[in-house]
Design a protein around this motif. Structure first.
Motif, PDB file in Angstrom:
ATOM      1  N   GLY A   1      48.084  12.228 -30.457  1.00 31.03           N
ATOM      2  CA  GLY A   1      48.271  11.260 -29.688  1.00 31.03           C
ATOM      3  C   GLY A   1      47.335  10.328 -29.511  1.00 31.03           C
ATOM      4  O   GLY A   1      47.250   9.190 -29.300  1.00 31.03           O
ATOM      5  N   ASP A   2      45.890  10.806 -29.824  1.00 30.03           N
ATOM      6  CA  ASP A   2      44.881   9.913 -29.836  1.00 30.03           C
ATOM      7  C   ASP A   2      44.800   8.776 -30.747  1.00 30.03           C
ATOM      8  O   ASP A   2      44.484   7.688 -30.577  1.00 30.03           O
ATOM      9  CB  ASP A   2      43.524  10.705 -30.178  1.00 30.03           C
ATOM     10  CG  ASP A   2      43.344  11.799 -28.967  1.00 30.03           C
ATOM     11  OD1 ASP A   2      43.924  11.478 -27.749  1.00 30.03           O
ATOM     12  OD2 ASP A   2      42.345  12.543 -29.093  1.00 30.03           O
ATOM     13  N   ASP A   3      45.379   9.113 -31.793  1.00 34.59           N
ATOM     14  CA  ASP A   3      45.511   8.151 -32.927  1.00 34.59           C
ATOM     15  C   ASP A   3      46.803   7.359 -33.082  1.00 34.59           C
ATOM     16  O   ASP A   3      47.064   6.737 -34.299  1.00 34.59           O
ATOM     17  CB  ASP A   3      44.907   8.876 -34.434  1.00 34.59           C
ATOM     18  CG  ASP A   3      43.383   9.198 -34.285  1.00 34.59           C
ATOM     19  OD1 ASP A   3      42.597   8.288 -33.783  1.00 34.59           O
ATOM     20  OD2 ASP A   3      43.206  10.381 -34.524  1.00 34.59           O
ATOM     21  N   LEU A   4      47.568   7.763 -32.391  1.00 38.64           N
ATOM     22  CA  LEU A   4      49.162   7.178 -32.426  1.00 38.64           C
ATOM     23  C   LEU A   4      49.283   5.875 -32.454  1.00 38.64           C
ATOM     24  O   LEU A   4      49.895   5.097 -33.322  1.00 38.64           O
ATOM     25  CB  LEU A   4      49.994   7.922 -31.318  1.00 38.64           C
ATOM     26  CG  LEU A   4      51.483   7.255 -31.430  1.00 38.64           C
ATOM     27  CD1 LEU A   4      52.071   7.622 -32.828  1.00 38.64           C
ATOM     28  CD2 LEU A   4      52.138   7.761 -30.304  1.00 38.64           C
ATOM     29  N   GLU A   5      48.538   5.150 -31.461  1.00 37.05           N
ATOM     30  CA  GLU A   5      48.503   3.508 -31.293  1.00 37.05           C
ATOM     31  C   GLU A   5      48.095   2.833 -32.611  1.00 37.05           C
ATOM     32  O   GLU A   5      48.734   2.035 -33.353  1.00 37.05           O
ATOM     33  CB  GLU A   5      47.601   3.201 -30.052  1.00 37.05           C
ATOM     34  CG  GLU A   5      47.549   1.655 -29.882  1.00 37.05           C
ATOM     35  CD  GLU A   5      46.992   1.137 -28.871  1.00 37.05           C
ATOM     36  OE1 GLU A   5      46.631   0.011 -28.743  1.00 37.05           O
ATOM     37  OE2 GLU A   5      47.061   1.863 -27.606  1.00 37.05           O
ATOM     38  N   SER A   6      46.819   3.296 -33.200  1.00 36.19           N
ATOM     39  CA  SER A   6      46.449   2.770 -34.578  1.00 36.19           C
ATOM     40  C   SER A   6      47.386   2.902 -35.632  1.00 36.19           C
ATOM     41  O   SER A   6      47.781   2.133 -36.494  1.00 36.19           O
ATOM     42  CB  SER A   6      45.037   3.295 -34.883  1.00 36.19           C
ATOM     43  OG  SER A   6      44.100   3.016 -33.702  1.00 36.19           O
ATOM     44  N   ALA A   7      48.103   4.201 -35.630  1.00 36.80           N
ATOM     45  CA  ALA A   7      48.911   4.324 -36.695  1.00 36.80           C
ATOM     46  C   ALA A   7      50.178   3.786 -36.850  1.00 36.80           C
ATOM     47  O   ALA A   7      50.605   3.023 -37.713  1.00 36.80           O
ATOM     48  CB  ALA A   7      49.344   5.971 -36.782  1.00 36.80           C
ATOM     49  N   VAL A   8      50.689   3.502 -35.315  1.00 35.27           N
ATOM     50  CA  VAL A   8      51.880   2.613 -35.408  1.00 35.27           C
ATOM     51  C   VAL A   8      51.593   1.303 -35.625  1.00 35.27           C
ATOM     52  O   VAL A   8      52.368   0.700 -36.242  1.00 35.27           O
ATOM     53  CB  VAL A   8      52.531   2.714 -33.802  1.00 35.27           C
ATOM     54  CG1 VAL A   8      53.587   1.888 -33.760  1.00 35.27           C
ATOM     55  CG2 VAL A   8      52.758   4.089 -33.719  1.00 35.27           C
TER      56      VAL A   8
END
Length: 472
Positions: free
Chosen positions: A276-283
């Motif tokens: 969840g912590d890196d989901l935004e950057s990955a998306v």
């Protein structure tokens, strides 16, 4: 008729000499002679001094003109009494005149030959007033034809260039826009990758994310086209999922993800891979990847369209090709439609009904493109912006048929017998030099030994071109 002479009575049997006096006929019979040419032999050759005047007595001959190094057949006839050669000998010094074309014997032929000097003296002496009238007419028409011809060629070239540049501008501008946007997306991809790979992801998770990126690229390439309603529903579902998982800018990301064929189930795999912590950057990173692929697809499509237009222009103009060649008429028709695309109004629907089983034919491709241009242009003009243009191919016995049909008001019965006459037109003054049907007729009938026919009634006008499947 003796071995190499014609008697005055035999000369009178030729329509050119039938009104001459006995003395005039005797003068020509005395100075003329009969010559024979075998099939394939030249009667006279273009560019050589016009030393003689020729009248056909027997056989078939063909007139050729040299066009940019190529020999082009202009006419073919077996009519007894037709003439050629030093036809303007009465103008100026005959020694300065040259044959304007080449006359070739198609079969074994006999011709009556008169020296140019004899013809010149006879015309000037026997018909002084007619000589002055003919000289004025010839010189005046030559000058007028030169000026008008140059102007018409410039106008035709300008219209063709305008249409082509208009068609080229759209894909070229799309490629420029896509390239500019691509540059920005690649820069953002680098930035997001740096944020993802700054040590927060271990090697296994980063490897999984790269694998998901590759899968996203493949899904984007195979993504089906959605209807506007289906796309809107999918975007709303994705945006809700992104909002629930704390990804900012969901309404901006959702359209790209949907266009790439991604859904909430697939995004759940990304969440599982990076956390969840890196989901935004990955998306964001995957969104930029899909956006990049879509932009590269736009560039590829634009460049392909430009290449196709250039190919159509080359096919239409027949650059670097022999005058007579084996051609597929469908390629010629498609090239002509591409070149005329800018002239086809939005209210005109173009229907192609091609019989793809038709064989190729031996033809003057550039001249046939001129025929299609004239017929299609006339059909578009008749429909006045609304209707259906149908281009149909087929076969009738041993001839290939090309039909250009329109849904215009039709050709009036009073006009129909004259539409193939030279200089005839139904257009208003200033709207062109004619319908081009005389030129089309000569190209189809005289050069290709085919036929051109018209059938017309209100709402259904059809011009049919018939070309022999076996070369003459």
């Amino acid at each position: 008729m003796s071995a190499d002479r014609l008697s005055p009575d035999e000369l009178r049997g030729l329509f050119l000499f039938e009104s001459l006096t006995p003395e005039q006929l005797a003068h020509l019979a005395e100075h003329g002679r009969v010559e024979r040419r075998r099939a394939g032999e030249a009667v006279y050759v273009e560019g050589e001094p016009a030393s003689c005047f020729y009248v056909l007595l027997d056989g078939t001959v063909a007139m050729h003109r040299r066009v940019q190094g190529d020999e082009v057949e202009v006419n073919r006839t077996s009519q007894r009494g037709v003439y050629g050669g030093a036809m303007q000998a009465y103008i100026g010094d005959p020694a300065e005149q040259r044959y304007q074309g080449s006359l070739l014997a198609v079969t074994d032929c006999e011709v009556f030959v008169l020296p140019a000097a004899i013809v010149a003296a006879a015309v000037r002496g026997w018909f002084p007033m007619a000589t002055h009238l003919l000289e004025g007419l010839f010189v005046g028409m030559r000058n007028t034809q030169t000026i008008v011809g140059e102007r018409e060629r410039l106008l035709a070239l300008g219209a063709l260039s305008a249409g082509l540049t208009h068609e080229l501008n759209n894909p070229a501008a799309a490629a420029v826009r896509a390239t500019s946007a691509l540059r920005g997306r690649v820069a953002k991809m680098r930035h997001k990758l740096a944020m993802i790979a700054d040590g927060r992801l271990d090697g296994r998770r980063l490897h999984d994310l790269v694998a998901l990126q590759e899968e996203a690229v493949k899904r984007a390439a195979a993504a089906p086209a959605l209807s506007p309603l289906a796309a809107s529903d999918a975007e709303d579902e994705l945006a809700d999922w992104l909002d629930e998982h704390g990804v900012r800018g969901a309404w901006e990301l959702a359209p790209t993800l949907v266009a790439g064929g991604l859904d909430t189930g697939w995004l759940a795999q990304v969440d599982a891979a990076v956390g969840g912590d890196d989901l935004e950057s990955a998306v964001h990173w995957i969104t930029y990847t899909i956006d990049t692929e879509l932009l590269m697809g736009e560039i590829d499509d634009a460049v392909t369209r430009v290449s196709g237009l250039v190919g159509a222009a080359k096919q239409y103009s027949q650059l670097d090709r022999a005058p007579v060649q084996t051609v597929d008429v469908h390629e010629l028709l498609d090239a002509t439609l591409v070149m005329l695309q800018a002239k086809i109004p939005a209210g005109v629907r173009v229907v192609r009904e091609y019989d793809r089983s038709l064989p190729t034919v031996s033809a003057y491709a550039a001249e046939l493109n001129q025929v299609w241009t004239n017929l299609i242009d006339n059909a578009l003009g008749a429909m006045a912006g609304e209707g259906t243009l149908t281009v149909r191919t087929g076969r009738t016995d041993d001839r290939l048929t090309v039909e250009i049909a329109d849904t215009g008001p039709g050709v009036p019965p009073a006009v129909r017998p004259r539409i193939f006459e030279p200089f005839f037109t139904t257009k208003a003054v200033g709207e062109g030099t004619g319908l081009g049907l005389d030129i089309s007729y000569r190209i189809v009938v005289n050069k290709h030994h085919g036929d051109i026919r018209v059938r017309s009634e209100p709402g259904d006008t059809r011009f049919t071109v018939l070309l022999p499947l076996t070369p003459a």
